[in-house]
Each structure stands twice: as structure tokens, then as C-alpha cells.
Design an enzyme around this catalytic site. Structure first.
Site, mmCIF file in Angstrom:
data_model
loop_
_atom_site.group_PDB
_atom_site.id
_atom_site.type_symbol
_atom_site.label_atom_id
_atom_site.label_comp_id
_atom_site.label_asym_id
_atom_site.label_seq_id
_atom_site.Cartn_x
_atom_site.Cartn_y
_atom_site.Cartn_z
ATOM 1 C CB SER A 43 -0.928 0.002 1.218
ATOM 2 O OG SER A 43 -1.835 -1.067 1.163
ATOM 3 C CE1 TYR A 106 -16.350 0.890 -6.860
ATOM 4 C CE2 TYR A 106 -17.691 -0.973 -7.537
ATOM 5 C CZ TYR A 106 -17.498 0.385 -7.447
ATOM 6 O OH TYR A 106 -18.456 1.240 -7.943
ATOM 7 C CE1 TYR A 132 -1.863 -4.858 4.008
ATOM 8 C CE2 TYR A 132 -1.442 -4.485 1.672
ATOM 9 C CZ TYR A 132 -1.536 -4.008 2.969
ATOM 10 O OH TYR A 132 -1.304 -2.674 3.209
ATOM 11 C CE LYS A 161 1.295 -4.418 6.480
ATOM 12 N NZ LYS A 161 1.621 -3.355 5.490
#
Length: 305
Positions: A43, A106, A132, A161
Site C-alpha cells: 500500500s 470495491y 494482506y 499481514k
């Protein structure tokens, strides 16, 4: 992989393209601090902002540059399964040590849909896969029951993560997955969770301040594992106070970029890709003050080594 694994930002030139030379300079500085791995195109590395070809061109240069220096994870996730597989196979061939894969965003997905996304990826590649979980950006958590099933069904799904505000979520994932597989690694993300997550059994931390103040995270990690509790307290308070970084700008990676430049390229301006702009004029001064505070506190002192 255990330890401190900075999720590096991707530095770009005036045209918004990855600046390969500048990125190499940055990762060299971070590596010098003794970190245990790196994440590319997470990110903080702006994985949604680059085309497939831009990602490949960047990775084709940076992964070989890092080979033999330390383990490397690459963010390959997205909303299109075929593209996730394509990029994952690409970094597998380049010699990356693993991939960090965000769940599709989304539209919210059912548990079965999330499972199928990761299952199809796991069947298509051989490289280690790390899930993630970042619900504040994807819109939903990866359910613990899905993580457990994936860990049972696929040996190459190796960990997760957890970028979450609740330490209870991290504790739950660690405890539940320990009963499934001893070799499943859980990583914390937010800096103030580094201590608690390590005590609970996390494998490491993929935290924001380690990108521009890697010494602080490395020293805290070492102090925890050396049971140096006086230093643990001092360093934990220091790193927790730096959580304000995430509130400086709506796109917090921009704050991280300003901090990287304040630390290692102080005479230069940060380049950003449109439409992302820095409309917070005091970001550089805030970042500079944060960095100087740590350096003056003795983060380089021999007693932390």
C-alpha cells in the site's frame, strides 16, 4: 521470514514514473539499518497507481538489485485474479521470496469468493503467498475461518499481514492459526502494535515508520527479544507516539514519502502521480521534526545494538 520488514514507498520522477536510481539509494539506506526484509509495491508502495508494465519494469530492476542482500516480498494483489497470477508468476521468475496479496476490493465478497481467489492463486504459483488484511482500504476483513481453511489446504500460503486497529484481531489470528500450522507467520502493521504483537507471537512487523526510521523498529525488535525491558518501554513509547504520521494527510503514504525525503534527500521535492497532490504545506517540517526527535533520543546509540 521474521523481523522488521519495511513496506517501502515507490519514489517517482517528475513524470510520475518509478525513479530506479533513487529507489536503489533509498533501499540501500534502509538495509544499512539492519532490517530483516523489504516489501515492494505494498500500500505504501502505491500498488494500485501503476500499470502492469510499470510494475514489471520497476521490479525487473529492483528485485535483482536486492538479490542476496535480504528477503523481498512483493505486493501482487488486486481485483483481477488473472493479473494477480500474472504478476505473481513474474516476480517468482525474478527470484522474489514471496508475495503479499490483498483481497479484492470495491465489491464485498462472500467467504467462499475470498477463498476461491486465494485458492486459484495458490494453485497457479509455487512462490510463498502472504495474505494482506487491510479492511480500512478494501472494505472488509478476511474472515479468520477463511484464513484457517486456506492455511490447511495450501502449503504455499505462509502467513498474513494484519493492518488492523484492534490488537484483539491480531491475537485471535495468531492463536487460531497456531492450532492449524506452526509455520504460518502473522505480521503486525501499525507501529504501536509492534510490541504487543511480538509478545503474542507475531513473526514480525511491516510498519510505516520503518521506511524512514528503520533503526527505531529494529532496536525495539531486538530489545523485545533480548528481554531488555527498560529499552522496550522507552522505544515502545517513542514508536507509538509516531502514529500521528497516519493522520497528517488523507493519503498517508504521501506523509511517508515526505519523511523519506526529509531523512535522506532533504534538498529535493517529492514527486507524486496525478491526481495525488500534497496540499498540506507543513508535511516536510512535521516529518523533519519527527525524525530529529528520534535521532536526538539516541536511536543510534551503541546501547541499542
Amino acid at each position: 521470514m521474521r523481523g522488521i520488514i519495511p513496506p517501502v514507498v515507490t519514489l517517482v520522477d517528475e513524470n510520475g514514473k518509478p525513479d530506479l536510481a533513487k529507489n536503489k539509494q533509498m533501499v540501500d539506506k534502509i538495509i544499512e539499518a539492519g532490517v530483516h526484509g523489504l516489501v515492494l509495491l505494498g500500500s505504501s508502495g502505491e500498488f494500485p497507481h501503476f500499470t502492469m508494465q510499470e510494475k514489471k519494469d520497476y521490479l525487473n530492476e529492483i528485485i535483482p538489485y536486492l538479490r542476496g542482500k535480504l528477503p523481498v516480498l512483493v505486493g501482487t494483489g488486486g481485483v483481477i485474479l488473472e493479473e494477480t497470477i500474472e504478476l505473481t508468476l513474474f516476480v517468482e521468475r525474478l527470484g522474489a521470496d514471496g508475495v503479499l496479496v490483498v483481497n479484492p476490493f470495491y465489491w464485498n465478497l462472500s467467504d467462499e469468493q475470498i477463498y476461491v481467489y486465494y485458492a486459484e492463486l495458490a494453485k497457479a504459483v509455487n512462490i510463498d503467498i502472504y495474505l494482506y488484511n487491510i479492511p480500512q482500504l478494501t472494505g472488509q476483513e478476511i474472515p479468520v475461518c477463511v484464513i484457517e481453511k486456506l492455511a490447511k489446504d495450501f502449503d504455499n500460503i505462509r502467513g498474513i499481514k494484519e493492518t488492523v486497529s484492534s490488537i484483539s484481531r491480531i491475537r485471535t489470528v495468531i492463536n487460531e492459526l497456531n492450532s492449524v500450522r506452526e509455520d504460518f507467520y502473522v505480521y503486525s502493521a501499525f507501529d504501536e502494535h509492534l510490541l504487543d504483537a511480538q509478545i503474542l507471537g507475531a513473526a514480525g512487523s511491516i510498519n510505516g515508520t520503518s521506511v524512514f526510521l528503520p533503526e527505531l523498529s529494529v532496536r525495539l525488535y531486538e530489545a523485545i527479544h533480548n528481554s531488555d525491558f527498560s529499552q522496550v518501554k522507552k522505544l515502545h513509547i517513542e514508536i507509538s507516539n509516531k502514529m500521528e504520521l497516519y493522520s497528517w494527510h488523507p493519503s498517508f503514504y504521501i506523509s511517508m514519502k515526505e519523511a523519506v525525503y526529509a531523512r535522506w534527500f532533504p534538498e529535493e521535492s517529492v514527486n507524486l502521480r496525478t491526481p495525488f497532490i500534497n496540499n498540506e504545506q507543513d508535511l516536510r517540517s512535521l516529518a523533519k521534526a519527527m525524525i530529529e526527535e528520534s535521532l536526538c533520543s539516541g536511536v543510534y546509540d551503541e546501547k541499542y545494538n
